[in-house]
Enzyme design. Structure first.
Site, PDB file in Angstrom:
ATOM      1  N   ARG A 160       0.815  -1.216   0.000  1.00 22.82           N
ATOM      2  CA  ARG A 160       0.000   0.000   0.000  1.00 22.82           C
ATOM      3  C   ARG A 160       0.851   1.270   0.000  1.00 22.82           C
ATOM      4  NH1 ARG A 160      -2.420  -3.599  -1.103  1.00 22.82           N
ATOM      5  NH2 ARG A 160      -4.350  -4.466  -0.287  1.00 22.82           N
ATOM      6  N   SER A 239     -11.519  -0.200   2.536  1.00 21.75           N
ATOM      7  CA  SER A 239     -10.761  -0.468   3.774  1.00 21.75           C
ATOM      8  C   SER A 239     -10.207   0.838   4.330  1.00 21.75           C
ATOM      9  CB  SER A 239      -9.623  -1.447   3.486  1.00 21.75           C
ATOM     10  OG  SER A 239     -10.138  -2.674   3.021  1.00 21.75           O
ATOM     11  N   GLU A 343      -5.825   4.291   5.682  1.00 23.40           N
ATOM     12  CA  GLU A 343      -5.454   4.098   4.285  1.00 23.40           C
ATOM     13  C   GLU A 343      -5.837   5.290   3.407  1.00 23.40           C
ATOM     14  OE1 GLU A 343      -6.149   0.779   0.775  1.00 23.40           O
ATOM     15  OE2 GLU A 343      -6.045   0.151   2.860  1.00 23.40           O
TER      16      GLU A 343
END
Length: 351
Positions: A160, A239, A343
């Protein structure tokens, strides 16, 4: 180039939250993108780049600068090389790759947002990450004032993360090139255990491309991870927290906390994450800390379908969302000694 002043930004995000921008510029060509960026940089105006808006949390006060909405279009397929303009809708691009019989991104079906955002976050799901197939990223370098081409290695991809995320003020992605595979109409090897189970195959097996894509879409929809205007579980950024990556020492301490809280036989999820490191599940942490599906009584709540998604039930403000996120972060830290990391990109706000 289309320009609006005091323009609402909430409709451009999947959360449907946030205040207005002083100025909203919609660019439909690479040249318009570059002109808008240069104009902002030359005048010292703060710049916010907006793609599909699926990874943004914008403060209720909005953005005191220029928001640049990238609406460029263009899909070019040369053999197994797929080139996408940054503004292309990602889920549509995945569908086109499957139709073309090319493997490598089929398990990334249904992810909202634009193609240009995928290398920034190194988007991944169900056993695939874009870093495995991206060959080059064409971007405007705000530092040099030039258009540059970065190889996969130069993108510095990790979980990520990427060079673009590490230095968010430097690059504006214009185009992304993917090197896919012709496997005779079959998918890449299925890596994710849940996907393999639903498909009825073993990890490492291949299945027809369209079957892999359709299975992932069903799995995502069941978790509220496919956009649906009528379903408030999808008024989210997917998410909200990344899965924590721990050193062996940190993981051992975490295991002790788990056993203290859940009993001697309790074991947390653990996945390899490179030498001497393990990844655990943010969704598991949230659930075991007491924040179950549907948690909350206000206008921002945890999704009824997935504990990793924080959602706007229709009347929330960004502050409502952040209050819930802070509660979850504090609760997980108190329970397990792990601090969750958001995130989505925060604009004018923070946890």
């Amino acid at each position: 180039m289309h320009v609006l002043h005091d323009a609402p930004l909430a409709p451009l995000t999947t959360f449907r939250l946030g205040g207005p921008a002083l100025r909203l510029v919609t660019a439909e060509t690479d040249a318009e993108v570059i002109d808008a960026v240069r104009e902002a940089d030359d005048s010292g105006t703060p710049l916010l780049v907006v793609g599909g808006g699926s990874n943004l949390v914008i403060g209720d006060k909005g953005f005191q600068g220029t928001a640049l909405r990238i609406a460029t279009r263009g899909v070019e397929l040369r053999g197994t090389t797929l080139e996408l303009a940054a503004g292309e809708v990602w889920s549509d691009a995945v569908a086109r790759s499957v139709e073309a019989g090319l493997a490598g991104i089929e398990c990334l079906a249904g992810i909202p947002g634009s193609a240009g955002a995928t290398p920034i976050q190194n988007v991944g799901a169900y056993g695939q990450e874009v870093s495995a197939t991206i060959s080059e990223v064409i971007a405007y370098d705000r530092r040099s004032g030039e258009t540059v081409t970065l190889t996969n290695e130069e993108c510095d991809f990790s979980y990520r993360h990427s060079r673009f995320k590490a230095d968010p003020e430097r690059y504006v992605v214009l185009r992304v090139r993917f090197e896919l595979a012709d496997a005779g109409g079959l998918s890449a090897p299925i890596k994710y255990a849940e996907t393999a189970r639903v498909l009825g195959v073993e990890p490492g097996d291949r299945v027809p491309l369209d079957r892999a894509r359709e299975t992932v879409l069903r799995l995502r929809a069941g978790k509220g991870m496919v956009l649906d205007a009528d379903d408030h579980d999808t008024w989210s950024a997917g998410s909200f927290f990344t899965n924590p990556i721990l050193t062996e020492e940190q993981f051992a301490a975490f295991q002790e906390r788990v056993r203290e809280r859940l009993g001697e036989g309790a074991e947390p999820p653990a996945y390899p994450a490179g030498e001497g490191r393990r990844k655990t599940s943010a969704a598991w942490l949230i659930d075991k800390a007491g924040y179950t599906k549907g948690y909350g009584t206000g206008p921002a709540r945890i999704s009824t379908k997935h504990t990793l998604a924080l959602t706007n039930r229709g009347e929330a403000t960004t502050e409502d969302l952040l209050a819930l996120a802070r509660e979850v972060v504090a609760g997980v830290r108190d329970a397990f000694g792990i601090t969750l990391v958001n995130e989505p990109v925060m604009v004018g706000v923070g946890l």
